[in-house]
Design an enzyme around this catalytic site. Structure first.
Site, PDB file in Angstrom:
ATOM      1  N   TYR A 127      -1.816   7.969   3.816  1.00 52.57           N
ATOM      2  CA  TYR A 127      -0.910   7.850   2.672  1.00 52.57           C
ATOM      3  C   TYR A 127      -1.363   6.681   1.819  1.00 52.57           C
ATOM      4  O   TYR A 127      -1.585   5.573   2.318  1.00 52.57           O
ATOM      5  CB  TYR A 127       0.516   7.621   3.168  1.00 52.57           C
ATOM      6  CG  TYR A 127       1.533   7.423   2.066  1.00 52.57           C
ATOM      7  CD1 TYR A 127       1.957   8.484   1.279  1.00 52.57           C
ATOM      8  CD2 TYR A 127       2.080   6.166   1.839  1.00 52.57           C
ATOM      9  CE1 TYR A 127       2.896   8.297   0.275  1.00 52.57           C
ATOM     10  CE2 TYR A 127       3.023   5.964   0.843  1.00 52.57           C
ATOM     11  CZ  TYR A 127       3.433   7.030   0.066  1.00 52.57           C
ATOM     12  OH  TYR A 127       4.362   6.838  -0.927  1.00 52.57           O
TER      13      TYR A 127
ATOM     14  N   ASP B 272      -8.015   1.371   1.903  1.00 54.29           N
ATOM     15  CA  ASP B 272      -6.607   1.085   1.661  1.00 54.29           C
ATOM     16  C   ASP B 272      -6.115   0.215   2.813  1.00 54.29           C
ATOM     17  O   ASP B 272      -5.775   0.708   3.880  1.00 54.29           O
ATOM     18  CB  ASP B 272      -5.809   2.388   1.572  1.00 54.29           C
ATOM     19  CG  ASP B 272      -4.335   2.150   1.277  1.00 54.29           C
ATOM     20  OD1 ASP B 272      -3.864   1.005   1.461  1.00 54.29           O
ATOM     21  OD2 ASP B 272      -3.651   3.110   0.881  1.00 54.29           O
TER      22      ASP B 272
ATOM     23  N   LYS C 223       1.858  -5.497   1.227  1.00 53.70           N
ATOM     24  CA  LYS C 223       2.656  -5.878   2.388  1.00 53.70           C
ATOM     25  C   LYS C 223       2.624  -7.386   2.638  1.00 53.70           C
ATOM     26  O   LYS C 223       3.335  -8.148   1.999  1.00 53.70           O
ATOM     27  CB  LYS C 223       2.182  -5.132   3.636  1.00 53.70           C
ATOM     28  CG  LYS C 223       2.136  -3.616   3.487  1.00 53.70           C
ATOM     29  CD  LYS C 223       3.499  -2.977   3.524  1.00 53.70           C
ATOM     30  CE  LYS C 223       3.410  -1.469   3.578  1.00 53.70           C
ATOM     31  NZ  LYS C 223       4.704  -0.795   3.502  1.00 53.70           N
TER      32      LYS C 223
END
Length: 429
Positions: A144, A239, A267
Site C-alpha cells: 500500500y 516506500d 510516520k
C-alpha cells in the site's frame, strides 16, 4: 471491560462521519465489534474513553517509536508552539530536518517535506515519470502506497496483468498504467521489464511490507530489484513510510544494504504529528519546482510543530542502544508467542522484522500477498478480541503490522505473552 462510552461515541460519530471513522481500518469491520475510542496515552499504554488501559501495539500505526506523550517530544512541540503553529514560509527547522534525513539515508541527497505518506508516494511517482519520460509503474500486490488513483490497484487474473481499480472513483485509464507483481517474485518484474521497459518509469515497493501484515523480503529480492531496475534504466522507489527510522536509523535500505533512487518517508519522521517526505538522487529531485517542471506544493508542508516533534524523536533513535533494545524486545515477544503457539497446537506463523510483527492464523508461512490472504481472518478476529479483553491492544486487522516501541518494557512483553498463551489455548478448544 466495559465500553459504554465508546459505544455512545460510535453511535454519535456515525451521524456525521462516514462509517463513524476517519480511516477505514478504525471501524473494526475486519475483527468484529465496535471500535474503542482512545482518550489518552502515555508510554506504551493507551486508555479508552471508559477508562480501560491497554498495552499498545498499534502505536498510531507506527509513529510512536519512543512511546506516547514522551516528555521531551512534548517539550519540543510546546517550545515550537510558542512561536506559532504554521507560517506557510521557510523555517530553520526544515533545514535541520533535511540535513538529518540526508545524513541518515546515503541514497537521499535532497528531500522535499510533505504532510502525508500518500503525498510522498504520489510525488515520487510523478518525479519518476518526469525524469524517465515514461508512464507505467510496477507495484506489488498487497503493498500500500497511499490512496492516490494510480496506486489503488490490485492484481487481475494472475500477477502478469495490468492493474484494475481497487476503489470506486478510480478511472480504469489511470489504473491501467500500473502493473502488479507478486512480492518476493523477481521473475514477473523481469518479464515486465523485458517486454515493456521503454514505457516503465519506476518500480515501487515496501522493502519490508507492513500493509498486508509484516512480510519480509526473501534473500536477494531487494538486491535483485536494484539490479534489474538499473539494467533497464527504471527508477527504484522504496516506500519507507513505515520502515524508515523503524528498522534502523537508515531504514530498511540500511538493514538490507540496498540503495533506491527515491525514498518515501513518514510516520516516525513527524514524531506523532503529520509529516512525510520524498527524497533521493539530486538529479531526480531537482526536477521539482521551483527548480524543475514537476509541480508539488502544500500549505502545511514542513509544519513547524511536526518538524520539531520529529527532530526530537530522531535524537532518541540515533542513540547506539535504541535499535538493539527494540530487537531484543521483539525477539522476546516472538519467542514467547511461538512457544505459546506450539503448546496450544494452533496452526499459525509469526512474521517479525525488528520491532514490527504479525501473527497469521491458519497458514505455515506468509511471504507474499496470496499466502497472507489465505490466512484465517476469522481466527485473527478471535485473537484480537481475546487479547483486548486481557488489556492488549493489537491492530484491528489481520493485514496490519503491530509495533513495539522503546517505551515497552520486558514486563509489558511478559504480560503480552501470558495473555497470548491464554487466548491461544482458548482458540485451540
Amino acid at each position: 471491560m466495559r465500553n459504554r462510552l465508546s459505544h455512545r461515541l460510535f453511535v454519535r460519530a456515525q451521524e456525521h462521519i462516514p462509517g463513524g471513522v476517519n480511516s477505514p481500518v478504525r471501524a473494526w469491520k475486519a475483527v468484529g465489534g465496535e471500535p474503542i475510542f482512545i482518550q489518552r496515552a502515555r508510554g506504551a499504554t493507551v486508555w479508552d474513553a471508559d477508562g480501560n488501559a491497554y498495552v499498545d501495539y498499534v502505536g498510531s500505526w507506527g509513529p510512536m517509536i519512543v512511546g506516547h506523550a514522551q516528555p521531551k517530544v512534548l517539550g519540543a512541540i510546546q517550545e515550537a508552539l510558542r512561536d506559532g503553529t504554521s507560517f506557510g514560509a521557510p523555517t530553520s527547522r526544515e533545514i535541520e530536518m533535511a540535513e538529518a534525513v540526508c545524513k541518515a539515508f546515503p541514497a537521499i541527497e535532497m528531500v522535499r517535506l510533505v504532510s502525508s505518506g500518500t503525498e510522498a508516494a504520489m510525488t515520487a511517482i510523478r518525479l519518476a515519470r518526469a525524469h524517465t519520460g515514461r508512464t507505467r509503474i510496477v507495484k506489488f500486490s498487497g503493498c500500500y502506497h497511499g490512496h492516490s488513483d494510480g496506486l489503488l490497484v490490485r492484481a487481475g487474473s494472475g500477477a502478469a496483468t495490468f492493474g484494475i481499480p481497487d476503489s470506486a472513483g478510480v478511472p480504469e485509464a489511470i489504473a491501467s498504467l500500473t502493473l502488479v507483481a507478486e512480492f518476493n517474485d523477481l521473475s514477473t518484474v523481469e518479464a515486465y521489464l523485458r517486454a515493456d521497459a521503454e514505457h516503465i518509469a519506476a518500480v515501487i515497493v515496501e522493502p519490508v511490507v507492513g500493509n498486508m501484515g509484516v512480510i519480509p523480503p526473501a534473500n536477494g529480492f531487494l538486491r535483485g530489484l536494484r539490479e534489474l531496475t538499473s539494467e533497464y534504466g527504471v527508477l527504484l522507489i522504496f516506500d519507507e513510510v513505515i520502515t524508515g527510522f523503524r528498522l534502523a536509523y537508515g531504514g530498511a535500505q540500511e538493514m538490507f544494504d540496498v540503495e533506491p533512487d527515491l525514498t518515501c518517508l513518514g510516520k516516525i519522521l513527524g514524531g506523532g504529528l503529520p509529516l512525510a517526505a520524498v527524497g533521493g538522487r539530486r538529479d531526480v529531485m531537482e526536477q521539482l519546482a521551483p527548480l524543475g517542471p514537476v509541480y508539488q506544493a502544500g500549505t502545511l508542508s514542513g509544519n513547524p510543530l511536526a518538524v520539531a516533534a520529529g527532530l526530537r524523536t530522531l535524537e532518541f533513535l540515533v542513540s547506539p542502544g535504541a535499535y538493539p533494545r527494540l530487537e531484543e524486545l521483539g525477539r522476546q515477544l516472538e519467542a514467547g508467542v511461538r512457544a505459546a503457539l506450539a503448546d496450544a497446537k494452533v496452526r499459525a506463523c509469526i512474521n517479525r522484522v525488528g520491532s514490527m510483527w504479525t501473527l497469521f492464523f491458519g497458514v505455515d508461512a506468509a511471504h507474499n500477498a496470496t499466502l497472507a490472504r489465505n490466512s484465517d481472518a476469522t481466527a485473527y478476529g478471535r485473537w484480537f478480541r481475546g487479547m483486548l479483553e486481557r488489556g492488549i491492544y493489537l491492530p484491528p486487522s489481520q493485514f496490519e503490522a503491530a509495533f513495539i516501541s522503546l517505551a515497552h518494557t520486558p514486563g509489558d512483553i511478559e504480560t503480552t505473552i501470558r495473555a497470548a498463551r491464554e487466548v491461544l489455548t482458548e482458540c485451540a478448544h
